[in-house]
Design a protein around this motif. Structure first.
Motif, PDB file in Angstrom:
ATOM      1  N   SER A 171      -7.858  11.218  11.817  1.00 44.46           N
ATOM      2  CA  SER A 171      -8.803  10.383  10.903  1.00 44.46           C
ATOM      3  C   SER A 171      -8.861  11.031   9.343  1.00 44.46           C
ATOM      4  O   SER A 171      -9.119  10.528   8.374  1.00 44.46           O
ATOM      5  N   PHE A 172      -9.063  12.583   9.466  1.00 47.13           N
ATOM      6  CA  PHE A 172      -9.452  13.211   8.324  1.00 47.13           C
ATOM      7  C   PHE A 172      -8.400  13.271   7.291  1.00 47.13           C
ATOM      8  O   PHE A 172      -8.474  13.408   6.399  1.00 47.13           O
ATOM      9  N   PHE A 173      -7.215  13.405   8.110  1.00 47.57           N
ATOM     10  CA  PHE A 173      -5.988  13.644   7.260  1.00 47.57           C
ATOM     11  C   PHE A 173      -5.810  12.316   6.441  1.00 47.57           C
ATOM     12  O   PHE A 173      -5.487  12.112   5.373  1.00 47.57           O
ATOM     13  N   GLU A 174      -6.140  11.195   6.983  1.00 46.91           N
ATOM     14  CA  GLU A 174      -6.006  10.003   6.355  1.00 46.91           C
ATOM     15  C   GLU A 174      -7.086   9.998   5.074  1.00 46.91           C
ATOM     16  O   GLU A 174      -6.814   9.345   4.107  1.00 46.91           O
ATOM     17  N   GLN A 175      -8.273  10.431   5.460  1.00 44.85           N
ATOM     18  CA  GLN A 175      -9.317  10.392   4.113  1.00 44.85           C
ATOM     19  C   GLN A 175      -8.780  11.127   3.083  1.00 44.85           C
ATOM     20  O   GLN A 175      -8.987  11.057   2.140  1.00 44.85           O
ATOM     21  N   ILE A 176      -7.875  12.498   3.492  1.00 46.71           N
ATOM     22  CA  ILE A 176      -7.335  13.136   2.493  1.00 46.71           C
ATOM     23  C   ILE A 176      -6.313  12.394   1.821  1.00 46.71           C
ATOM     24  O   ILE A 176      -6.405  12.522   0.442  1.00 46.71           O
ATOM     25  N   VAL A 177      -5.498  11.742   2.216  1.00 54.08           N
ATOM     26  CA  VAL A 177      -4.402  10.735   1.781  1.00 54.08           C
ATOM     27  C   VAL A 177      -5.187   9.903   0.737  1.00 54.08           C
ATOM     28  O   VAL A 177      -4.931   9.650  -0.229  1.00 54.08           O
ATOM     29  N   VAL A 178      -6.188   9.344   1.313  1.00 53.25           N
ATOM     30  CA  VAL A 178      -7.026   8.246   0.403  1.00 53.25           C
ATOM     31  C   VAL A 178      -7.594   8.866  -0.904  1.00 53.25           C
ATOM     32  O   VAL A 178      -7.356   8.513  -1.947  1.00 53.25           O
ATOM     33  N   ASP A 179      -8.207  10.283  -0.728  1.00 52.83           N
ATOM     34  CA  ASP A 179      -8.745  10.772  -1.795  1.00 52.83           C
ATOM     35  C   ASP A 179      -7.612  11.212  -2.883  1.00 52.83           C
ATOM     36  O   ASP A 179      -7.759  11.069  -4.111  1.00 52.83           O
ATOM     37  N   LEU A 180      -6.428  11.504  -2.447  1.00 50.65           N
ATOM     38  CA  LEU A 180      -5.379  11.894  -3.202  1.00 50.65           C
ATOM     39  C   LEU A 180      -4.883  10.724  -3.926  1.00 50.65           C
ATOM     40  O   LEU A 180      -4.655  10.689  -5.085  1.00 50.65           O
ATOM     41  N   VAL A 181      -4.422   9.371  -3.200  1.00 55.75           N
ATOM     42  CA  VAL A 181      -3.750   8.509  -3.929  1.00 55.75           C
ATOM     43  C   VAL A 181      -4.887   7.909  -4.943  1.00 55.75           C
ATOM     44  O   VAL A 181      -4.252   7.385  -5.952  1.00 55.75           O
ATOM     45  N   VAL A 182      -6.201   8.055  -4.692  1.00 59.65           N
ATOM     46  CA  VAL A 182      -7.228   7.450  -5.964  1.00 59.65           C
ATOM     47  C   VAL A 182      -6.963   8.468  -7.013  1.00 59.65           C
ATOM     48  O   VAL A 182      -7.260   8.113  -8.086  1.00 59.65           O
ATOM     49  N   LYS A 183      -7.114   9.640  -6.601  1.00 57.56           N
ATOM     50  CA  LYS A 183      -6.965  10.690  -7.932  1.00 57.56           C
ATOM     51  C   LYS A 183      -5.516  10.639  -8.720  1.00 57.56           C
ATOM     52  O   LYS A 183      -5.700  10.737  -9.793  1.00 57.56           O
ATOM     53  N   LEU A 184      -4.669   9.968  -7.956  1.00 58.63           N
ATOM     54  CA  LEU A 184      -3.336   9.793  -8.511  1.00 58.63           C
ATOM     55  C   LEU A 184      -3.507   8.320  -9.341  1.00 58.63           C
ATOM     56  O   LEU A 184      -2.288   8.053 -10.083  1.00 58.63           O
ATOM     57  N   GLY A 185      -4.478   7.673  -9.263  1.00 60.31           N
ATOM     58  CA  GLY A 185      -4.432   6.489 -10.126  1.00 60.31           C
ATOM     59  C   GLY A 185      -4.314   5.125  -9.487  1.00 60.31           C
ATOM     60  O   GLY A 185      -4.046   4.189  -9.693  1.00 60.31           O
ATOM     61  N   TYR A 186      -4.027   5.306  -8.157  1.00 66.81           N
ATOM     62  CA  TYR A 186      -3.630   4.058  -7.026  1.00 66.81           C
ATOM     63  C   TYR A 186      -4.705   3.723  -6.248  1.00 66.81           C
ATOM     64  O   TYR A 186      -5.829   4.550  -6.129  1.00 66.81           O
ATOM     65  N   GLY A 187      -4.653   2.639  -5.767  1.00 69.86           N
ATOM     66  CA  GLY A 187      -5.564   2.103  -4.640  1.00 69.86           C
ATOM     67  C   GLY A 187      -6.592   1.494  -5.068  1.00 69.86           C
ATOM     68  O   GLY A 187      -7.592   1.091  -4.420  1.00 69.86           O
ATOM     69  N   GLY A 188      -6.836   1.293  -6.311  1.00 73.07           N
ATOM     70  CA  GLY A 188      -8.047   0.350  -6.960  1.00 73.07           C
ATOM     71  C   GLY A 188      -9.299   1.684  -6.720  1.00 73.07           C
ATOM     72  O   GLY A 188      -9.241   2.780  -7.251  1.00 73.07           O
TER      73      GLY A 188
END
Length: 303
Positions: free
Chosen positions: A161-178
């Motif tokens: 679950s924490f790994f998923e949070q990390i992925v979320v943080d990264l894709v948002v920082k990359l400009g994706y995910g809204g």
């Protein structure tokens, strides 16, 4: 063969300046020395880790700097230099070599050396030692690699679950995910035919990217079968874009498979993942910043 060291360039550079007469440009000196040492195209194109300058140009530059510090060369104008009387007198002795030890006979050079850290063993550096800029960049590269290794070790021990949070943080920082909330809702739904989640490519959600994330150990690579399953899942949903992230690595057959079937599926292995986290400040913090500056020659031009 290795590119000649900056100390081995000192004598040829001083001789070149003498033959040039009044002055010679930095770029011309680099070209002529490259010809003299029969450098290949690949050697001339070899870059420093920063990618901002070639290794050979950097070494010629530092050879010139050291000769100037010893009073053997002098700057005439921006990007140009010439030999001094002292430099001509040294060449008149027909030295077989000019290196840092040779330059120590000049007080100005000794003063310059005092401002620099000496080698730990106190010995004179060898002719193939890196230039100061190379040393700085090599140290940065080593420290960055250590940080990459630390990040990967952490990623492989965190909970799913924490790994998923990390992925979320990264894709948002990359400009994706809204927004982060949007990305958080989209990611973290495993078991959907090989797809872990869906993220927006743009903030309006006009296009989407399918995501697969695998938290594997170093000895558990992602295989061709894994990426084939992901590609098949995208095809079943008539999707064109996907990102496959892993904390391990992809086998050669997996990479070949993706190159053959799609140029819209991005593979991000553990090293790439850690690099992205560093570059986008995810899970890392800045401890110290060094700003490297150079003289602004235009500022000192009197009109």
């Amino acid at each position: 063969m290795p590119i000649v060291g900056y100390q081995d360039l000192m004598l040829p550079l001083l001789q070149l300046a003498q033959r040039a007469g009044e002055e010679i440009s930095n770029s011309r000196a680099i070209d002529l020395l490259a010809q003299q040492f029969n450098l290949t195209k690949a050697e001339l194109q070899e870059m420093l880790p920063s990618g901002r300058q070639t290794v050979f140009a950097n070494r010629v530059g530092w050879a010139a700097t050291y000769l100037k510090k010893a009073g053997l060369l002098e700057k005439t104008r921006r990007g140009y230099f010439r030999i001094t009387q002292r430099g001509a007198e040294l060449l008149a002795t027909k030295p077989r070599k000019i290196d840092n030890k040779t330059l120590q006979q000049y007080p100005e050079f000794l003063e310059f050396k005092k401002s620099r850290r000496e080698n730990e063993d106190g010995e004179e550096s060898s002719s193939d030692d890196p230039t100061p800029l190379e040393s700085l960049e090599n140290s940065y590269r080593l420290l960055r690699q250590e940080l990459i290794n630390e990040i990967l070790a952490k990623l492989r021990t965190v909970s799913p679950s924490f790994f998923e949070q990390i992925v979320v943080d990264l894709v948002v920082k990359l400009g994706y995910g809204g927004s982060r909330a949007d990305a958080g809702k989209a990611i973290g739904k495993p078991g959907d035919d090989g797809i872990d989640g869906i993220i927006k490519q743009d903030k309006l959600g006009l296009d989407v990217i399918y995501l697969q994330a695998k938290r594997y150990g170093e000895d558990h690579p992602v295989t061709k079968a894994d990426v084939a399953q992901f590609a098949g899942a995208l095809q079943a949903k008539k999707a064109t874009k996907g990102i496959f992230i892993t904390t391990s690595r992809f086998t050669a057959s997996a990479k070949d498979f993706i190159r053959q079937v799609s140029n819209q599926i991005m593979l991000i292995d553990g090293e790439d993942l850690a690099e992205l986290m560093i570059d986008h400040d995810v899970g890392v913090t800045t401890t110290v910043t060094y700003t490297l500056k150079r003289i602004d020659s235009d500022y000192f031009v009197e009109e």
